[in-house]
Each structure stands twice: as C-alpha cells, then as structure tokens.
Design a protein around this motif. Structure first.
Motif, PDB file in Angstrom:
ATOM      1  N   GLN A   1       0.820  -1.210   0.000  1.00 21.72           N
ATOM      2  CA  GLN A   1       0.000   0.000   0.000  1.00 21.72           C
ATOM      3  C   GLN A   1       0.855   1.262   0.000  1.00 21.72           C
ATOM      4  O   GLN A   1       0.583   2.214  -0.724  1.00 21.72           O
ATOM      5  CB  GLN A   1      -0.937  -0.003   1.224  1.00 21.72           C
TER       6      GLN A   1
ATOM      7  N   TRP B   1      -0.606   2.364  -5.298  1.00 20.22           N
ATOM      8  CA  TRP B   1      -1.289   3.648  -5.493  1.00 20.22           C
ATOM      9  C   TRP B   1      -0.352   4.730  -5.997  1.00 20.22           C
ATOM     10  O   TRP B   1      -0.793   5.780  -6.466  1.00 20.22           O
ATOM     11  CB  TRP B   1      -1.960   4.091  -4.197  1.00 20.22           C
TER      12      TRP B   1
ATOM     13  N   ARG C   1      -4.884  -3.431  -7.259  1.00 21.45           N
ATOM     14  CA  ARG C   1      -5.746  -2.372  -6.733  1.00 21.45           C
ATOM     15  C   ARG C   1      -7.154  -2.911  -6.482  1.00 21.45           C
ATOM     16  O   ARG C   1      -7.794  -2.573  -5.474  1.00 21.45           O
ATOM     17  CB  ARG C   1      -5.788  -1.191  -7.696  1.00 21.45           C
TER      18      ARG C   1
ATOM     19  N   SER D   1      -7.037  -4.996  -3.426  1.00 21.90           N
ATOM     20  CA  SER D   1      -6.894  -4.114  -2.258  1.00 21.90           C
ATOM     21  C   SER D   1      -8.241  -3.526  -1.856  1.00 21.90           C
ATOM     22  O   SER D   1      -8.554  -3.409  -0.667  1.00 21.90           O
ATOM     23  CB  SER D   1      -5.902  -2.994  -2.566  1.00 21.90           C
ATOM     24  N   ALA D   2      -9.053  -3.153  -2.848  1.00 21.30           N
ATOM     25  CA  ALA D   2     -10.378  -2.594  -2.567  1.00 21.30           C
ATOM     26  C   ALA D   2     -11.257  -3.607  -1.838  1.00 21.30           C
ATOM     27  O   ALA D   2     -12.064  -3.244  -0.980  1.00 21.30           O
ATOM     28  CB  ALA D   2     -11.033  -2.149  -3.865  1.00 21.30           C
TER      29      ALA D   2
ATOM     30  N   TYR E   1      -9.144  -1.133   1.193  1.00 22.76           N
ATOM     31  CA  TYR E   1      -8.203  -0.077   0.839  1.00 22.76           C
ATOM     32  C   TYR E   1      -8.747   0.752  -0.325  1.00 22.76           C
ATOM     33  O   TYR E   1      -9.537   0.267  -1.139  1.00 22.76           O
ATOM     34  CB  TYR E   1      -6.847  -0.663   0.432  1.00 22.76           C
ATOM     35  N   SER E   2      -8.296   1.996  -0.412  1.00 18.28           N
ATOM     36  CA  SER E   2      -8.640   2.863  -1.542  1.00 18.28           C
ATOM     37  C   SER E   2      -7.473   3.791  -1.813  1.00 18.28           C
ATOM     38  O   SER E   2      -6.551   3.916  -0.996  1.00 18.28           O
ATOM     39  CB  SER E   2      -9.907   3.688  -1.248  1.00 18.28           C
ATOM     40  N   ASP E   3      -7.503   4.427  -2.961  1.00 20.06           N
ATOM     41  CA  ASP E   3      -6.426   5.323  -3.363  1.00 20.06           C
ATOM     42  C   ASP E   3      -6.349   6.488  -2.378  1.00 20.06           C
ATOM     43  O   ASP E   3      -7.282   7.281  -2.270  1.00 20.06           O
ATOM     44  CB  ASP E   3      -6.704   5.845  -4.768  1.00 20.06           C
TER      45      ASP E   3
ATOM     46  N   GLN F   1      -8.711  10.978  -1.663  1.00 18.72           N
ATOM     47  CA  GLN F   1      -9.258  11.766  -0.560  1.00 18.72           C
ATOM     48  C   GLN F   1      -8.788  13.207  -0.600  1.00 18.72           C
ATOM     49  O   GLN F   1      -9.443  14.094  -0.050  1.00 18.72           O
ATOM     50  CB  GLN F   1      -8.868  11.131   0.776  1.00 18.72           C
TER      51      GLN F   1
END
Length: 229
Positions: free
Chosen positions: A174, A179, A205, A208-209, A213-215, A219
């Motif tokens: 991560q 990302w 990715r 991970s989602a 998890y997210s980018d 945010q």
C-alpha cells in the motif's frame, strides 16, 4: 556504422564495420579490438538471463536482442548505481522483492486447474532484467517506490490458489506501492518477456479494494467543490 556509449557521464563514439548485428556483438567487438576497458554485463546471450539490459536511445532493451542502428546512443539502466560504464549494481532493485513480500505467505493444499495456471503463467516468465524498473518515471520522484517487477511478483502470488493469506502481501504494497503507480504503461512497453505490470498493478488495486483499501490520493481531491459545503 557509428554508435555512442555513455561512459562515466562522457559520451564516447565508436566507428565499426558492422551494418546489422546485435548490440552485444558490437560491445564485444569494441572490447576486443578498440578498448578493452569497456565494461558491461552479459551471460546467456540468448535473451533468457536479463543480465545485458541497457538503454538505447532512451529505451530499455536487451543488448543480446537489440539490432544496432547507426547513431545509437547506449546508456546504463536508470535508478541503479553505475559500477562502471554499462555495468550496474542491481542489489537495490532486488530489495523491492523483500518489501513487497512477493512469496507464498501461508501455503494451503488445493487443486489447481489449467485455467488458474494461465492467470499467472506470464508473470512467472520474469527474468529480472530490471528494464521495467529503469523505465518507470515514478522512481525519478520517489526512489522508495516498490517498482513494477516486484508488484508483478506480488500479483503472481496473491493470485495463486495455494496462498491462504493474501492480505499480508496486500498490506505490504500500500505504501510506496500500487497507489503510487501512474499507470503510464512504460514498464509494459519495455518488458522483453511480454509481461504487463500495469495490468498486474490494476488487478492488485482491485484486490486491495476488497480488503477495504482505496487510493489515498483520492481523498485529497476536491473535484472543484473545495469551496462548498
């Protein structure tokens, strides 16, 4: 025919009798007949080991596979310590495999279909030539980026049905990992084995989602609405 070689930040020109041959043959010709101090790496001479990877006119190639053209500029790989001329130290790049923990974390017994084997068959063809690592623009601004081939290796094991602990590897890629990639595709373009690290990172990715998890950059984006609310 003339080629240029970047040696210790000095460009040296060599005139050669060849018209069409591999770059590696030219390098050996220069070393044997013109300048025995020229230093470069090679091993199998068959496009299998990846030892002879260099940059020609700004693009990563295997010297044993590249056909020389008049005026070619040959340079060492980027983001590596240059030991001498075209020979680089690949130890730092290899450390990315440790960072990504690209191996089976917890093995489980299971049956594997031929379709499942095909999912990661191409990724297993990586010869660790470091061409994708040298081509990656992210490393120019973030030297701690895990890099393409280590992330491809991470995908290879997270997609392995024998792995019962996918999350451990996902957790470790991560930061300075998936990302940070810009998805430019430069790594895919230069891979001599036809591997697609860009697609592997996109798959990571998605996995991970699934683990929440997210980018993190998402945010920080206000999409033009920063003054509202």
């Amino acid at each position: 025919m003339q080629i240029k070689i970047n040696r210790q930040n000095e460009t040296v020109e060599y005139n050669l009798p060849f018209r069409s041959t591999t770059l590696l043959s030219v390098l050996y010709q220069i070393k044997s007949c013109k300048d025995n101090s020229l230093t470069f790496s090679s091993n199998c001479r068959s496009g299998v080991c990846g030892a002879c990877a260099v940059r020609v006119n700004g693009k990563e190639v295997l010297a044993c596979s590249h056909t020389v053209n008049d005026g070619d500029l040959v340079e060492p790989l980027r983001y590596h310590e240059v030991q001498r001329d075209l020979k680089v130290n690949k130890l730092k790049a290899r450390e990315t495999l440790k960072t990504s923990t690209a191996w089976l974390q917890q093995k489980q017994e299971t049956s594997i279909s031929s379709e499942q084997i095909k999912v990661t068959e191409k990724q297993s063809d990586c010869i660790l030539c470091d061409s994708c690592y040298s081509a990656c623009p992210v490393l120019e601004v973030n030297p701690n980026f895990i890099g393409p081939f280590a992330l491809t290796r991470a995908f290879r094991y997270t997609a392995d049905p024998r792995e019962s602990d996918i999350k451990s590897t996902i957790d470790n890629i991560q930061i300075n990992g998936i990302w940070d990639c810009t998805l430019c595709g430069e790594c895919t373009e230069v891979c001599p084995q036809g591997i697609d690290p860009k697609m592997d990172i996109m798959m990571l990715r998605g996995t991970s989602a699934q683990f929440g998890y997210s980018d993190p950059n998402f945010q920080a984006m206000d999409f033009g609405f920063g003054g509202f609310g």
